[in-house]
Write an enzyme that holds these catalytic residues in place. Structure first.
Site, short mmCIF file in Angstrom:
data_model
loop_
_atom_site.label_atom_id
_atom_site.label_comp_id
_atom_site.label_asym_id
_atom_site.label_seq_id
_atom_site.Cartn_x
_atom_site.Cartn_y
_atom_site.Cartn_z
N GLY A 79 0.85 -1.19 -0.05
CA GLY A 79 -0.23 0.02 -0.02
C GLY A 79 0.75 1.28 0.06
CB CYS A 80 0.24 4.71 -1.08
SG CYS A 80 -1.66 4.92 -0.36
CE1 TYR A 81 -1.17 8.35 4.06
CE2 TYR A 81 -3.15 6.93 3.95
CZ TYR A 81 -2.40 8.10 3.77
OH TYR A 81 -3.42 9.33 3.75
CB THR A 86 5.38 2.26 -0.14
OG1 THR A 86 4.62 0.97 -0.52
CG2 THR A 86 6.51 2.56 -0.85
CB ALA A 87 5.64 6.58 2.50
#
Length: 346
Positions: free
Chosen positions: A154-156, A158-159
């Protein structure tokens, strides 16, 4: 000969971003651009940047089975069925949803459902070794190369994971707090009242606390047990971009130099992750349109806390860019093919 690719869910932002990236890919031919509700609609009607005569295809499992690989950019419900069917047919799959990221127990906890294919729940120790989590920079690169099904992070997560993973051995368990902010494209293309321009413009709001689903993914894939984390996402009034700021209390003996060394060692040879000097902070705009991630960390000796800031494009490294990175690995290509860590600026 180019590898034939199928994309399912191409009418969403993630699928469309993947089409944009693949337009210049030297070794992949997009053979199928499937979108269930938009079948027959010209792609450019939804995405004018993708001008041309192409129309969205219907979702046809038999046709997808003839592809060399398939990327699923659908919600997790359809992905569970399609991903399992393609896996069983031996077709390599990269899935952008949360269908296969967690363990069986984690999926039930965070999604309130029994997982229909426990053997494909990549976060479960008993899962098939060909079903893997796809964050190459966290040591999964060889697993992705040998996989048949890749659960794209997911995007969150990953960061957050890129920022925290190298530091977990330096942090006190139970001390991690993550404050993250994403542009509106992270919520998808579907019309929602909360995403109207008049509602989002000039506004900033938190949502999903204290049990946003990405909390479970972050906790599962941190490389050590750091106890429960507190994770709060926010919606910011911009189209794309994601910034995660994580805080943690360090264990005795850790100082600023140890923190800097941990990040530098972890990412010294990573093509998409750039560690900035302490005191220099990432900008989301600097990553727009790219598969890059910028990190920085600062240490406060007064509070014994480290602040790690991580920026990505939520549609790039947070979705389509990372999917292409994983697809390149699956197909035996250089993982950087068709991708850049350099964003559009200004």
């Amino acid at each position: 000969m180019a590898h034939r690719l199928g994309i399912v869910g191409a009418s969403g932002y993630g699928g469309a971003e993947l089409l944009r990236l693949l337009a210049g890919h030297p070794a992949v031919e997009v053979a199928i651009v499937a979108a269930h509700s938009q079948a027959g609609t010209p792609v450019s009607d939804l995405f004018p940047n993708l001008a041309g005569a192409r129309v969205f295809d219907a979702v046809d499992l038999d046709a997808l089975g003839e592809c060399d690989a398939v990327v699923l950019a659908t919600p997790h419900g359809p992905a569970l069925d399609l991903g399992a069917a393609l896996f069983d047919a031996g077709v390599p799959v990269v899935d952008l949803s949360a269908a296969f990221r967690l363990s069986v127990e984690g999926f039930a906890t965070w999604y309130g459902e029994d997982h229909p294919r426990p053997d494909l729940a990549a976060g479960d120790p008993a899962a098939d070794r060909r079903a893997v989590y796809g964050l190459p920079e966290l040591g999964f690169r060889d697993a992705v190369r040998a996989a048949t099904l890749v659960a794209n992070p997911g995007c969150y997560p990953t960061a957050t994971l890129l920022g925290l993973a190298p530091l977990v051995g330096l942090l006190q368990p139970g001390s991690i707090v993550v404050d993250a902010k994403s542009g509106a494209s992270g919520a998808g293309r579907a019309a929602k009242d909360s995403l109207h321009f008049a509602h989002v413009h000039g506004d900033l709001t938190a949502y999903g606390a204290p049990a946003h689903r990405h909390t479970g993914e972050i906790e599962r894939w941190l490389p050590a047990d750091v106890g429960p984390i507190t994770f709060t996402p926010h919606l910011v009034p911009m189209s794309r971009g994601l910034l995660a700021t994580a805080y943690g209390t360090v264990v005795d003996g850790v100082d600023a130099a140890a923190i800097a060394d941990a990040l530098d060692i972890a990412y010294a040879h990573e093509p998409f992750v750039h560690v900035l000097p302490p005191g220099t902070f990432p900008h989301t705009k600097a990553l727009a349109g790219s598969n890059g991630c910028q990190l920085s960390a600062v240490f406060d000796p007064r509070t014994r806390r480290v602040t790690v800031t991580s920026a990505i494009d939520n549609l790039g490294k947070g979705a389509a860019g990372q999917a292409l990175q994983n697809l390149n690995l699956l197909l035996g290509l250089d993982e950087t093919t068709g991708l850049t860590a350099i964003g559009l600026y200004p």
